[in-house]
Design a protein around this motif. Structure first.
Motif, PDB file in Angstrom:
ATOM      1  N   ALA A 145       0.895  -1.116  -0.069  1.00  0.00           N
ATOM      2  CA  ALA A 145       0.010   0.041  -0.044  1.00  0.00           C
ATOM      3  C   ALA A 145       0.978   1.227   0.006  1.00  0.00           C
ATOM      4  CB  ALA A 145      -0.813  -0.025   1.200  1.00  0.00           C
ATOM      5  N   LYS A 146       0.483   2.424  -0.554  1.00  0.00           N
ATOM      6  CA  LYS A 146       1.133   3.397  -0.624  1.00  0.00           C
ATOM      7  C   LYS A 146       0.366   4.726  -0.523  1.00  0.00           C
ATOM      8  CE  LYS A 146       4.661   5.538  -3.567  1.00  0.00           C
ATOM      9  NZ  LYS A 146       5.695   5.587  -4.653  1.00  0.00           N
ATOM     10  N   LEU A 147       0.959   5.894  -0.093  1.00  0.00           N
ATOM     11  CA  LEU A 147       0.308   7.346   0.112  1.00  0.00           C
ATOM     12  C   LEU A 147       1.244   7.933  -0.569  1.00  0.00           C
ATOM     13  CD1 LEU A 147      -1.674   9.204   1.032  1.00  0.00           C
ATOM     14  CD2 LEU A 147      -0.382   9.285   3.282  1.00  0.00           C
ATOM     15  N   GLY A 148       0.938   9.118  -1.411  1.00  0.00           N
ATOM     16  CA  GLY A 148       1.913   9.783  -2.119  1.00  0.00           C
ATOM     17  C   GLY A 148       1.383  11.027  -3.198  1.00  0.00           C
ATOM     18  N   SER A 149       2.189  11.392  -4.077  1.00  0.00           N
ATOM     19  CA  SER A 149       1.501  12.118  -4.857  1.00  0.00           C
ATOM     20  C   SER A 149       2.605  12.343  -6.076  1.00  0.00           C
ATOM     21  CB  SER A 149       1.592  13.767  -4.297  1.00  0.00           C
ATOM     22  OG  SER A 149       2.856  14.203  -3.671  1.00  0.00           O
ATOM     23  N   TYR A 150       1.914  12.711  -7.109  1.00  0.00           N
ATOM     24  CA  TYR A 150       2.573  12.823  -8.595  1.00  0.00           C
ATOM     25  C   TYR A 150       3.599  13.681  -8.786  1.00  0.00           C
ATOM     26  CZ  TYR A 150      -0.847   9.087  -9.722  1.00  0.00           C
ATOM     27  OH  TYR A 150      -1.755   8.038  -9.694  1.00  0.00           O
ATOM     28  N   ILE A 151       4.825  13.335  -9.160  1.00  0.00           N
ATOM     29  CA  ILE A 151       5.778  14.629  -9.243  1.00  0.00           C
ATOM     30  C   ILE A 151       5.607  14.874 -11.004  1.00  0.00           C
ATOM     31  CG2 ILE A 151       8.032  15.449  -9.067  1.00  0.00           C
ATOM     32  CD1 ILE A 151       6.542  14.758  -6.419  1.00  0.00           C
ATOM     33  N   LEU A 186       4.266  14.330  -1.143  1.00  0.00           N
ATOM     34  CA  LEU A 186       3.266  14.340   0.037  1.00  0.00           C
ATOM     35  C   LEU A 186       3.480  13.358   0.984  1.00  0.00           C
ATOM     36  CD1 LEU A 186      -0.518  15.043   0.259  1.00  0.00           C
ATOM     37  CD2 LEU A 186       0.357  12.720   0.440  1.00  0.00           C
ATOM     38  N   SER A 187       4.193  12.145   0.316  1.00  0.00           N
ATOM     39  CA  SER A 187       4.309  10.903   1.263  1.00  0.00           C
ATOM     40  C   SER A 187       4.957  10.835   2.654  1.00  0.00           C
ATOM     41  CB  SER A 187       5.027   9.991   0.546  1.00  0.00           C
ATOM     42  OG  SER A 187       4.885   8.700   1.207  1.00  0.00           O
ATOM     43  N   PRO A 188       6.007  11.741   2.861  1.00  0.00           N
ATOM     44  CA  PRO A 188       6.524  11.860   4.168  1.00  0.00           C
ATOM     45  C   PRO A 188       5.892  12.406   5.253  1.00  0.00           C
ATOM     46  CG  PRO A 188       8.226  12.507   2.513  1.00  0.00           C
ATOM     47  CD  PRO A 188       6.953  12.590   1.862  1.00  0.00           C
ATOM     48  N   TYR A 189       4.787  13.411   4.751  1.00  0.00           N
ATOM     49  CA  TYR A 189       4.070  14.221   5.652  1.00  0.00           C
ATOM     50  C   TYR A 189       2.445  13.647   5.853  1.00  0.00           C
ATOM     51  CZ  TYR A 189       6.820  17.780   3.717  1.00  0.00           C
ATOM     52  OH  TYR A 189       8.085  18.750   3.457  1.00  0.00           O
ATOM     53  N   GLY A 190       2.385  12.166   5.511  1.00  0.00           N
ATOM     54  CA  GLY A 190       1.480  11.582   5.768  1.00  0.00           C
ATOM     55  C   GLY A 190       1.610  10.331   6.589  1.00  0.00           C
ATOM     56  N   ASP A 191       0.416   9.784   6.865  1.00  0.00           N
ATOM     57  CA  ASP A 191       0.603   8.523   7.739  1.00  0.00           C
ATOM     58  C   ASP A 191      -0.429   7.568   6.950  1.00  0.00           C
ATOM     59  OD1 ASP A 191       2.215   9.046   9.799  1.00  0.00           O
ATOM     60  OD2 ASP A 191       0.695  10.523  10.390  1.00  0.00           O
ATOM     61  N   LEU A 192      -0.027   6.240   6.797  1.00  0.00           N
ATOM     62  CA  LEU A 192      -0.980   5.253   6.206  1.00  0.00           C
ATOM     63  C   LEU A 192      -0.819   3.905   6.987  1.00  0.00           C
ATOM     64  CD1 LEU A 192      -2.436   4.182   3.727  1.00  0.00           C
ATOM     65  CD2 LEU A 192      -0.400   3.407   2.796  1.00  0.00           C
ATOM     66  N   GLN A 193      -2.173   3.368   7.375  1.00  0.00           N
ATOM     67  CA  GLN A 193      -2.316   2.386   8.233  1.00  0.00           C
ATOM     68  C   GLN A 193      -3.313   1.246   7.565  1.00  0.00           C
ATOM     69  OE1 GLN A 193      -3.620   3.793  11.938  1.00  0.00           O
ATOM     70  NE2 GLN A 193      -1.592   3.910  12.650  1.00  0.00           N
ATOM     71  N   TYR A 194      -2.906   0.090   7.820  1.00  0.00           N
ATOM     72  CA  TYR A 194      -4.088  -1.198   7.339  1.00  0.00           C
ATOM     73  C   TYR A 194      -4.448  -1.720   8.770  1.00  0.00           C
ATOM     74  CZ  TYR A 194      -0.499  -4.724   8.425  1.00  0.00           C
ATOM     75  OH  TYR A 194       0.159  -5.516   9.135  1.00  0.00           O
ATOM     76  N   TRP A 195      -5.850  -2.192   8.401  1.00  0.00           N
ATOM     77  CA  TRP A 195      -6.577  -2.971   9.449  1.00  0.00           C
ATOM     78  C   TRP A 195      -5.908  -4.414   9.403  1.00  0.00           C
ATOM     79  CZ3 TRP A 195      -8.668  -2.275  13.975  1.00  0.00           C
ATOM     80  CH2 TRP A 195      -9.282  -2.904  14.712  1.00  0.00           C
ATOM     81  N   GLN A 235      -5.299  -9.318  14.610  1.00  0.00           N
ATOM     82  CA  GLN A 235      -4.805  -8.885  15.812  1.00  0.00           C
ATOM     83  C   GLN A 235      -5.880  -7.671  16.281  1.00  0.00           C
ATOM     84  OE1 GLN A 235      -0.746  -7.609  16.139  1.00  0.00           O
ATOM     85  NE2 GLN A 235       0.044  -9.320  15.253  1.00  0.00           N
ATOM     86  N   ARG A 236      -6.819  -7.524  15.236  1.00  0.00           N
ATOM     87  CA  ARG A 236      -7.829  -6.277  15.429  1.00  0.00           C
ATOM     88  C   ARG A 236      -7.387  -5.090  15.714  1.00  0.00           C
ATOM     89  NH1 ARG A 236     -12.461  -7.824  14.573  1.00  0.00           N
ATOM     90  NH2 ARG A 236     -13.464  -6.154  15.516  1.00  0.00           N
ATOM     91  N   ALA A 237      -6.288  -4.637  15.059  1.00  0.00           N
ATOM     92  CA  ALA A 237      -5.413  -3.170  15.487  1.00  0.00           C
ATOM     93  C   ALA A 237      -5.144  -2.836  13.916  1.00  0.00           C
ATOM     94  CB  ALA A 237      -4.269  -3.679  16.334  1.00  0.00           C
ATOM     95  N   TRP A 238      -4.895  -1.386  14.006  1.00  0.00           N
ATOM     96  CA  TRP A 238      -4.362  -0.439  13.023  1.00  0.00           C
ATOM     97  C   TRP A 238      -2.876  -0.813  12.971  1.00  0.00           C
ATOM     98  CZ3 TRP A 238      -7.384   0.821   9.165  1.00  0.00           C
ATOM     99  CH2 TRP A 238      -8.624   1.112   9.254  1.00  0.00           C
ATOM    100  N   LYS A 239      -2.143  -0.872  11.912  1.00  0.00           N
ATOM    101  CA  LYS A 239      -0.880  -1.147  11.709  1.00  0.00           C
ATOM    102  C   LYS A 239      -0.188  -0.179  10.853  1.00  0.00           C
ATOM    103  CE  LYS A 239      -0.554  -4.632  14.384  1.00  0.00           C
ATOM    104  NZ  LYS A 239      -0.088  -5.914  14.079  1.00  0.00           N
ATOM    105  N   THR A 240       0.615   0.613  11.232  1.00  0.00           N
ATOM    106  CA  THR A 240       1.423   1.900  10.374  1.00  0.00           C
ATOM    107  C   THR A 240       2.291   0.968   9.369  1.00  0.00           C
ATOM    108  OG1 THR A 240       1.267   3.259  12.546  1.00  0.00           O
ATOM    109  CG2 THR A 240       2.708   3.682  10.582  1.00  0.00           C
ATOM    110  N   ASN A 254       8.902   7.666   3.676  1.00  0.00           N
ATOM    111  CA  ASN A 254       7.589   7.775   3.004  1.00  0.00           C
ATOM    112  C   ASN A 254       6.410   6.816   3.724  1.00  0.00           C
ATOM    113  OD1 ASN A 254       8.760   9.522   1.296  1.00  0.00           O
ATOM    114  ND2 ASN A 254       8.895   8.099  -0.504  1.00  0.00           N
ATOM    115  N   ALA A 255       5.267   7.272   3.569  1.00  0.00           N
ATOM    116  CA  ALA A 255       4.215   6.356   3.939  1.00  0.00           C
ATOM    117  C   ALA A 255       3.705   5.287   2.983  1.00  0.00           C
ATOM    118  CB  ALA A 255       3.004   7.259   4.162  1.00  0.00           C
TER     119      ALA A 255
END
Length: 198
Positions: free
Chosen positions: A90-96, A104-113, A117-122, A129-130
């Motif tokens: 998975a990825k979070l970012g922006s086109y250059i 944008l990626s270093p300024y963001g956070d991305l997690q999956y469920w 473990q019934r928990a969000w993981k970063t 980068n996120a």
């Protein structure tokens, strides 16, 4: 890599497909990492039509800060063959587009469920980068789908001196074949969004 060209599948069809929960144990090995991409070995002539992606819940605009935006990404094997050495990321970012623009990626956070473990993981890559690998099935049978719940946010420290064409989503990679050569192919389930302008 242009993730924007994600294909879509009708919700009615997707509802009838078998589901694989994307919380199966992650593969310890990464065989696909050592195999060239099908795009490279085919000089761009290979086109993957096997893996179709769709996202639900990504808004067109977001507010910067601590609020999370939760969405679902779905990848479906629409081919008649089983996809092997299947891996998810998975990825979070922006086109250059221009020199001097920042991601944008270093300024963001991305997690999956994590359903086990019934928990969000970063997800955070070594460079800051996120994004990163997420657990999933090692194969995907014909007409089988994998669903992943993700969430993201972008901090208020994002510099607003440029316009961000941002995206987030899920990518599935698998071993394919071009002529007589093994190679990796992928499919994306991504959505675009725009932070507020400065």
């Amino acid at each position: 890599m242009k993730l924007r060209r994600a294909l879509s599948l009708s919700a009615a069809t997707a509802a009838l497909l078998p589901v694989v929960v994307a919380a199966a144990p992650a593969s310890q090995a990464a065989p696909a990492a050592e195999i060239p991409s099908c795009s490279d070995v085919s000089n761009g002539q290979h086109h993957n039509n096997a893996l179709v992606g769709r996202t639900f819940g990504i808004p067109k605009t977001i507010t910067l800060g601590t609020h999370w935006t939760t969405y679902t990404a779905t990848l479906t094997n629409t081919s008649a063959k089983e996809l092997k050495s299947f891996e998810l990321s998975a990825k979070l970012g922006s086109y250059i587009y221009n020199e001097g623009e920042r991601d944008l990626s270093p300024y963001g956070d991305l997690q999956y469920w994590d359903t086990s473990q019934r928990a969000w993981k970063t997800l955070r890559q070594a460079g800051g980068n996120a994004g990163g690998a997420v657990p999933g099935p090692k194969t995907l049978k014909p007409r089988e789908s994998v669903h992943m719940q993700l969430r993201f946010r972008v901090g208020k420290d994002l510099p607003l001196d440029q316009t961000y064409d941002a995206y987030t989503g899920l990518t599935g990679t698998f071993i394919d074949r071009y002529r007589d050569t093994d190679c990796t192919s992928h499919g994306d389930a991504t959505g675009s969004f725009y932070p507020p302008a400065g």
